[in-house]
Design an enzyme around this catalytic site. Structure first.
Site, short mmCIF file in Angstrom:
data_model
loop_
_atom_site.label_atom_id
_atom_site.label_comp_id
_atom_site.label_asym_id
_atom_site.label_seq_id
_atom_site.Cartn_x
_atom_site.Cartn_y
_atom_site.Cartn_z
N TYR A 143 0.86 -1.19 0.00
CA TYR A 143 0.00 0.00 0.00
C TYR A 143 0.91 1.25 0.00
O TYR A 143 2.05 1.18 0.47
CB TYR A 143 -0.90 -0.06 1.26
CG TYR A 143 -1.90 1.03 1.33
CD1 TYR A 143 -3.02 1.04 0.48
CD2 TYR A 143 -1.76 2.10 2.23
CE1 TYR A 143 -3.93 2.08 0.53
CE2 TYR A 143 -2.67 3.13 2.29
CZ TYR A 143 -3.76 3.11 1.43
OH TYR A 143 -4.66 4.13 1.46
N PRO A 144 0.41 2.39 -0.52
CA PRO A 144 1.33 3.53 -0.70
C PRO A 144 2.01 4.11 0.54
O PRO A 144 2.96 4.88 0.40
CB PRO A 144 0.43 4.60 -1.37
CG PRO A 144 -0.62 3.80 -2.06
CD PRO A 144 -0.88 2.61 -1.18
N ASN A 145 1.56 3.76 1.72
CA ASN A 145 2.29 4.27 2.90
C ASN A 145 3.46 3.35 3.29
O ASN A 145 4.22 3.66 4.19
CB ASN A 145 1.36 4.46 4.10
CG ASN A 145 0.79 3.15 4.63
OD1 ASN A 145 0.84 2.12 3.97
ND2 ASN A 145 0.24 3.20 5.83
N LYS A 146 3.60 2.23 2.60
CA LYS A 146 4.63 1.26 2.96
C LYS A 146 6.01 1.70 2.42
O LYS A 146 6.10 2.61 1.60
CB LYS A 146 4.28 -0.12 2.41
CG LYS A 146 2.98 -0.70 2.98
CD LYS A 146 3.09 -0.96 4.45
CE LYS A 146 1.93 -1.72 5.05
NZ LYS A 146 0.61 -1.10 4.93
N GLN A 147 7.05 0.97 2.87
CA GLN A 147 8.42 1.31 2.45
C GLN A 147 8.50 1.35 0.92
O GLN A 147 9.07 2.27 0.35
CB GLN A 147 9.41 0.27 2.99
CG GLN A 147 9.64 0.34 4.49
CD GLN A 147 8.65 -0.48 5.28
OE1 GLN A 147 7.53 -0.74 4.84
NE2 GLN A 147 9.03 -0.87 6.48
#
Ligand SMILES: Cc1ncc(COP(=O)(O)O)c(C=O)c1O
Length: 376
Positions: free
Chosen positions: A183-187
């Site tokens: 998901y876009p908040n991941k590393q």
């Protein structure tokens, strides 16, 4: 009238020309799904984390769900997981009919305390979903020993921990089947997506079939040949293209995030009443996912968050306990007091803006606003 303050977001993916270039290549290839990019990504990812097999899937949740399914977890079973996690850590086996049991966390790690896991085992326990919360590896050796002793399946929810290391080796290399999330908040991100990594060829084969409606092609049989009830948890080549570009710069991503975390840590030292995440030790090397701080209990978190937002600093409660979610209370009768350590932590934590390319001066502004907000 005051000038509008510039927002500092909570997270932001780092994508550039390389992602654009590879996505364009896929778009022009005419093959958007089940094409060669997915396999290429899987090979690169497996090599990166030291696992022999990888299967890319539509989300981290989908990967965890299929691992529970493959393990045969079902109605009548209990599965132990962490109360301080995202709901998917429990939903993955609830979807298979199993009952959640929460083992409280160790305040020194914010991951499940192995002693609490051991104490939660009953004759109905079938498995453990261990979470590497906030990118810090869980107590893998202890949990594996417990799982072996009691004949339980151990699944690692590493959705937040790509790049983390346990005992000198990457998460994914240790053995339990694990899932990373994109998901876009991941590393690293692919918009949506996840990957299952496993040391079991049999588990990998089942996941590859299950993600694609239980098809068995590849092992013989054609497109409309289904050998089991499956899901549509497929990924696309467009996502794989983004993933390959992200993997190419993963080392840089991890370095920049660690540097940003260090900067916050230094700025935090001057602030009383606020604690950062537990530091690394010889066995646990965190991969920086979010920057979460714990406020002293005499500070009102709601007031602090309102003050941050007023100054354009995004923040979020991070994370509420799973067992206190409305559906958990209704369905299982869980309430306050079930996991006092996790509840105490969850009531005091908040996330600050944190992403790969966050600027040092924005971090300084965040900390200055926080300092004023806590009356420092
Ligand atoms: C600990 C944890 N588990 C599972 C997930 C689920 O991943 P996804 O959102 O890709 O389904 C997440 C993602 O937020 C997570 O943080």
């Amino acid at each position: 009238m005051t000038e509008a303050v510039r927002e500092i977001p909570l997270s932001r993916p780092w994508v550039d020309e390389r992602e654009e270039e590879l996505v364009l290549e896929v778009l022009r290839s005419g093959r958007l799904s089940l094409g060669p990019w997915i396999e290429r990504f899987e090979e690169l990812l497996a090599e990166r984390v030291g696992a022999p097999h990888a299967a890319a899937v539509s989300s981290g949740t989908a990967g965890l769900h299929m691992l529970c399914h493959v393990a045969g977890i079902g109605a009548g079973d209990e599965v132990i997981t962490s109360p301080l996690s995202f709901v998917a850590s429990a939903n993955c086996f609830i979807l298979e009919g199993a009952t959640p049991v929460f083992a409280d966390i160790d305040p020194k790690t914010l991951n499940m305390d192995p002693a609490a896991v051991e104490a939660a085992i009953t004759e109905r326990t079938r498995g453990i979903v261990a979470v590497d919360m906030f990118g810090r590896p869980c107590e893998l050796d202890e949990l594996r020993a417990i799982a072996d002793r009691h004949g339980l399946v151990l699944i690692e929810d590493a959705a937040e921990a790509l790049g983390a290391e346990y005992d000198g080796r990457p998460i994914g290399a240790q053995g339990p089947s694990a899932v990373f999330g994109f998901y876009p908040n991941k590393q690293m991100t692919t918009g949506e997506g996840g990957v299952v990594v496993t040391h079991s060829e049999d588990v990998w084969r089942q996941i590859v079939s299950l993600r694609n409606q239980g098809r068995s092609y590849g092992e013989g049989g054609g497109w409309f040949h289904h050998v089991r009830v499956g899901f549509n948890y497929r990924w696309t080549d467009v996502q794989a293209a983004i993933g390959i570009a992200q993997l190419e710069k993963l080392d840089r991503i991890l370095e920049l995030r660690a540097a940003a975390a260090r900067r916050y840590g230094e700025l935090l030292e001057d602030l009383g009443g606020i604690e950062g995440l537990p530091p690394d030790d010889a066995k646990h090397r965190r991969s920086w996912f979010v920057y979460v701080v714990r406020l002293d209990s005499d500070l009102d978190r709601g007031d602090v968050m309102t003050a941050l937002r007023r100054e354009g600093v995004a923040t979020a409660e991070y994370v509420p306990c799973i067992h206190l979610q409305p559906y958990m209370r209704e369905r299982y009768g869980f309430g306050e007091g079930l996991c006092p350590v996790a509840e105490g932590v969850a009531s005091r934590t908040l996330a600050l803006p944190f992403f790969t390319q966050i600027e040092a001066e924005d971090q300084a502004r965040v900390m200055e606003v926080l300092r004023v907000a806590v009356g420092g």
